[in-house]
Design a protein around this motif. Sequence first.
Motif, PDB file in Angstrom:
ATOM      1  N   TRP A 128       0.827  -1.203   0.000  1.00 12.54           N
ATOM      2  CA  TRP A 128       0.000   0.000   0.000  1.00 12.54           C
ATOM      3  C   TRP A 128       0.869   1.264   0.000  1.00 12.54           C
ATOM      4  N   TYR A 129       1.980   1.217   0.740  1.00 12.64           N
ATOM      5  CA  TYR A 129       2.878   2.365   0.752  1.00 12.64           C
ATOM      6  C   TYR A 129       3.376   2.674  -0.657  1.00 12.64           C
ATOM      7  N   ARG A 130       3.790   1.634  -1.353  1.00 10.69           N
ATOM      8  CA  ARG A 130       4.288   1.833  -2.726  1.00 10.69           C
ATOM      9  C   ARG A 130       3.177   2.356  -3.634  1.00 10.69           C
ATOM     10  N   LYS A 131       1.975   1.876  -3.413  1.00 11.05           N
ATOM     11  CA  LYS A 131       0.840   2.263  -4.260  1.00 11.05           C
ATOM     12  C   LYS A 131       0.542   3.754  -4.174  1.00 11.05           C
ATOM     13  N   VAL A 132       0.701   4.348  -2.982  1.00 14.40           N
ATOM     14  CA  VAL A 132       0.387   5.781  -2.825  1.00 14.40           C
ATOM     15  C   VAL A 132       1.626   6.664  -2.976  1.00 14.40           C
ATOM     16  N   GLY A 133       2.787   6.060  -3.294  1.00 15.14           N
ATOM     17  CA  GLY A 133       3.994   6.855  -3.509  1.00 15.14           C
ATOM     18  C   GLY A 133       4.690   7.288  -2.240  1.00 15.14           C
ATOM     19  N   CYS A 134       4.569   6.498  -1.182  1.00 22.60           N
ATOM     20  CA  CYS A 134       5.215   6.843   0.099  1.00 22.60           C
ATOM     21  C   CYS A 134       6.733   6.729  -0.028  1.00 22.60           C
ATOM     22  N   VAL A 135       7.450   7.760   0.448  1.00 22.25           N
ATOM     23  CA  VAL A 135       8.919   7.727   0.422  1.00 22.25           C
ATOM     24  C   VAL A 135       9.512   7.561   1.821  1.00 22.25           C
ATOM     25  N   GLY A 136       8.666   7.482   2.815  1.00 20.04           N
ATOM     26  CA  GLY A 136       9.160   7.310   4.176  1.00 20.04           C
ATOM     27  C   GLY A 136       8.186   7.856   5.197  1.00 20.04           C
ATOM     28  N   LYS A 137       8.540   7.694   6.474  1.00 21.06           N
ATOM     29  CA  LYS A 137       7.654   8.092   7.573  1.00 21.06           C
ATOM     30  C   LYS A 137       8.477   8.719   8.698  1.00 21.06           C
ATOM     31  N   LEU A 138       7.847   9.595   9.445  1.00 23.98           N
ATOM     32  CA  LEU A 138       8.403  10.091  10.700  1.00 23.98           C
ATOM     33  C   LEU A 138       7.546   9.527  11.824  1.00 23.98           C
ATOM     34  N   LYS A 139       8.190   8.846  12.771  1.00 25.52           N
ATOM     35  CA  LYS A 139       7.465   8.217  13.871  1.00 25.52           C
ATOM     36  C   LYS A 139       7.811   8.936  15.168  1.00 25.52           C
ATOM     37  N   ALA A 140       6.789   9.285  15.949  1.00 30.45           N
ATOM     38  CA  ALA A 140       6.989   9.967  17.237  1.00 30.45           C
ATOM     39  C   ALA A 140       6.226   9.222  18.316  1.00 30.45           C
ATOM     40  N   LEU A 141       6.891   8.949  19.440  1.00 31.31           N
ATOM     41  CA  LEU A 141       6.268   8.247  20.562  1.00 31.31           C
ATOM     42  C   LEU A 141       5.924   9.239  21.664  1.00 31.31           C
ATOM     43  N   GLU A 142       4.699   9.154  22.175  1.00 30.31           N
ATOM     44  CA  GLU A 142       4.293   9.923  23.345  1.00 30.31           C
ATOM     45  C   GLU A 142       3.808   8.952  24.416  1.00 30.31           C
ATOM     46  N   ALA A 143       3.982   9.316  25.682  1.00 29.09           N
ATOM     47  CA  ALA A 143       3.638   8.383  26.765  1.00 29.09           C
ATOM     48  C   ALA A 143       3.237   9.121  28.033  1.00 29.09           C
ATOM     49  N   PRO A 144       2.058   9.765  28.063  1.00 27.76           N
ATOM     50  CA  PRO A 144       1.569  10.345  29.317  1.00 27.76           C
ATOM     51  C   PRO A 144       1.066   9.254  30.251  1.00 27.76           C
ATOM     52  N   VAL A 145       0.809   9.622  31.498  1.00 32.88           N
ATOM     53  CA  VAL A 145       0.306   8.674  32.488  1.00 32.88           C
ATOM     54  C   VAL A 145      -1.044   9.169  32.986  1.00 32.88           C
ATOM     55  N   GLY A 146      -2.047   8.283  32.933  1.00 34.48           N
ATOM     56  CA  GLY A 146      -3.387   8.654  33.356  1.00 34.48           C
ATOM     57  C   GLY A 146      -3.998   7.633  34.288  1.00 34.48           C
ATOM     58  N   ALA A 147      -5.314   7.669  34.389  1.00 36.79           N
ATOM     59  CA  ALA A 147      -6.023   6.755  35.295  1.00 36.79           C
ATOM     60  C   ALA A 147      -5.853   5.299  34.881  1.00 36.79           C
ATOM     61  N   ASN A 148      -5.611   5.068  33.590  1.00 39.22           N
ATOM     62  CA  ASN A 148      -5.402   3.710  33.087  1.00 39.22           C
ATOM     63  C   ASN A 148      -3.927   3.375  32.928  1.00 39.22           C
ATOM     64  N   GLY A 149      -3.076   4.118  33.619  1.00 39.42           N
ATOM     65  CA  GLY A 149      -1.644   3.833  33.566  1.00 39.42           C
ATOM     66  C   GLY A 149      -0.945   4.549  32.425  1.00 39.42           C
ATOM     67  N   LEU A 150       0.208   4.024  32.039  1.00 39.67           N
ATOM     68  CA  LEU A 150       0.975   4.610  30.943  1.00 39.67           C
ATOM     69  C   LEU A 150       0.196   4.477  29.641  1.00 39.67           C
ATOM     70  N   HIS A 151       0.133   5.574  28.896  1.00 35.73           N
ATOM     71  CA  HIS A 151      -0.626   5.590  27.638  1.00 35.73           C
ATOM     72  C   HIS A 151       0.329   5.833  26.462  1.00 35.73           C
ATOM     73  N   PRO A 152       1.099   4.803  26.076  1.00 34.18           N
ATOM     74  CA  PRO A 152       2.007   4.985  24.937  1.00 34.18           C
ATOM     75  C   PRO A 152       1.230   4.977  23.628  1.00 34.18           C
ATOM     76  N   HIS A 153       1.543   5.892  22.750  1.00 32.77           N
ATOM     77  CA  HIS A 153       0.909   5.919  21.432  1.00 32.77           C
ATOM     78  C   HIS A 153       1.873   6.520  20.418  1.00 32.77           C
ATOM     79  N   LEU A 154       1.736   6.092  19.195  1.00 29.89           N
ATOM     80  CA  LEU A 154       2.617   6.528  18.111  1.00 29.89           C
ATOM     81  C   LEU A 154       1.879   7.494  17.197  1.00 29.89           C
ATOM     82  N   HIS A 155       2.518   8.626  16.922  1.00 25.00           N
ATOM     83  CA  HIS A 155       2.071   9.532  15.868  1.00 25.00           C
ATOM     84  C   HIS A 155       2.994   9.300  14.672  1.00 25.00           C
ATOM     85  N   VAL A 156       2.434   8.997  13.529  1.00 22.66           N
ATOM     86  CA  VAL A 156       3.236   8.706  12.341  1.00 22.66           C
ATOM     87  C   VAL A 156       2.823   9.636  11.209  1.00 22.66           C
ATOM     88  N   LEU A 157       3.799  10.368  10.670  1.00 23.15           N
ATOM     89  CA  LEU A 157       3.556  11.192   9.491  1.00 23.15           C
ATOM     90  C   LEU A 157       3.888  10.347   8.269  1.00 23.15           C
TER      91      LEU A 157
END
Length: 446
Positions: A128-157
């Motif tokens: 799918w990446y090749r199909k849409v002409g993707c040349v790469g990605k930037l990945k960013a990890l965030e990890a706040p802490v809330g009532a359900n514990g650590l909330h790690p999530h990835l933001h990907v451009l």
Amino acid sequence: MASKLMAGHWKKTGENLRGSSVLGCGRWRNYGADPNIAEIQIPADGAPRMLGHFACRSSWSCDHCARARVSQTRGWLRGALMPALSVAGLSGALVTFTIAHAYGDDWGDVVDRLYKAFSLFDRRMAKWYRKVGCVGKLKALEAPVGANGLHPHLHVLLTYLAGTDLAELEAAMRSAWSKAVAEVGGKVNEHGFDFKADCVNDYAAKLETSHELASHGTKKARGKGKLLGQLLDRAAIGDTKAGAEWLRAQAALGGKMRFHAGGLPKKLGIPCPSEWEEEPADDEGDGGEKPEPVRITYPQVHHLKATGTTGRAGLAAILRSARSADPARVLRMVAALCAEVDRNDTRAGVIQRFADWTDDHFQRIVDEAGARVLRPDEVPAYIEAKARGFVLGMGEAHGSEAKPAEVAKAQAHDAGHGAGTPLDSSAGHDKQGCSVFEPKRAIAPV
């Protein structure tokens, strides 16, 4: 506060967490810098900073270095990546990935499952990446802490050719993410996947994307969650739960990278985020030269003592006092912090620090090591003596006259470090030229 929590965790458990180099951030001197002085630089239009001192560059344990890293990446996004995408006829989608979790879960397992699921997902989306002409990605990890514990999530451009219809791609990604998470033993709820197309096509979208990918402190955690820096603030005013959560998060995040651009910069012919430097502002229209920054120096021996882990947050207090660019004010703060450390040592029963030992004390411990097996609590002092040039047999004939210049220099390197248990089991001198020891309990010179 981070240094105190890290040091306290080691003393309690013997575990050396990743990111513990925050203990020396802004304290130790760099190679090549004068080891005998601490130096603060105050630019005319900026905040005070330590000059010639070690920077740990930890994105999780050190709030100061994390802010610098995030600011650098945000500048790279706006000044390098987004203009390069526009020139190449590319656009970008901001995709967010997370998994369900609970406070009682092993936070390290939650982070590991997130990364394992993303690895599976990423491989399966290659066509799918090749199909849409993707040349790469930037990945960013965030990890706040809330009532359900650590909330790690990835933001990907995710990059793609501008004008591409992404409806099929979004549906395929949503399905692939759910399957990948299930395969690693996780679950996805309604917040597990989010897709925003065309996030770099106009100025407002660029600002929002930069903020989402590279934010620190200015971005609030959702609900009642707290960012790691906010947990530190709570711990500093006595919130023991916040301190425990911060340490738990450090153990879970380990050596995970805050940002990862892969081969994207090379394909676009731009610098990597870690290499990005903002161009200095043009001051030609100001009608004068930019004033030289103010520099304040004082003995490194006092700096190490004032910024140790037995008193207040000394480094922050010193830098705050430097905002006035008044050397006298800074020196008063350093003196007050050193006096506080002395008072704390007296109450805790710490008798002496290595900086206070005479040459005879060091020679005696070396000679004792040649005559008998040292006790465990004597080993740090022996290592310190060897590092300062003392050898077996120097005795009274050579004693303190053997290498006075080298001993004095070494003492200046290491003032404020106690003759107690080392912070690391591999005791010795670290690469910044400073001893790794801190006072822990009362041990009189041998």
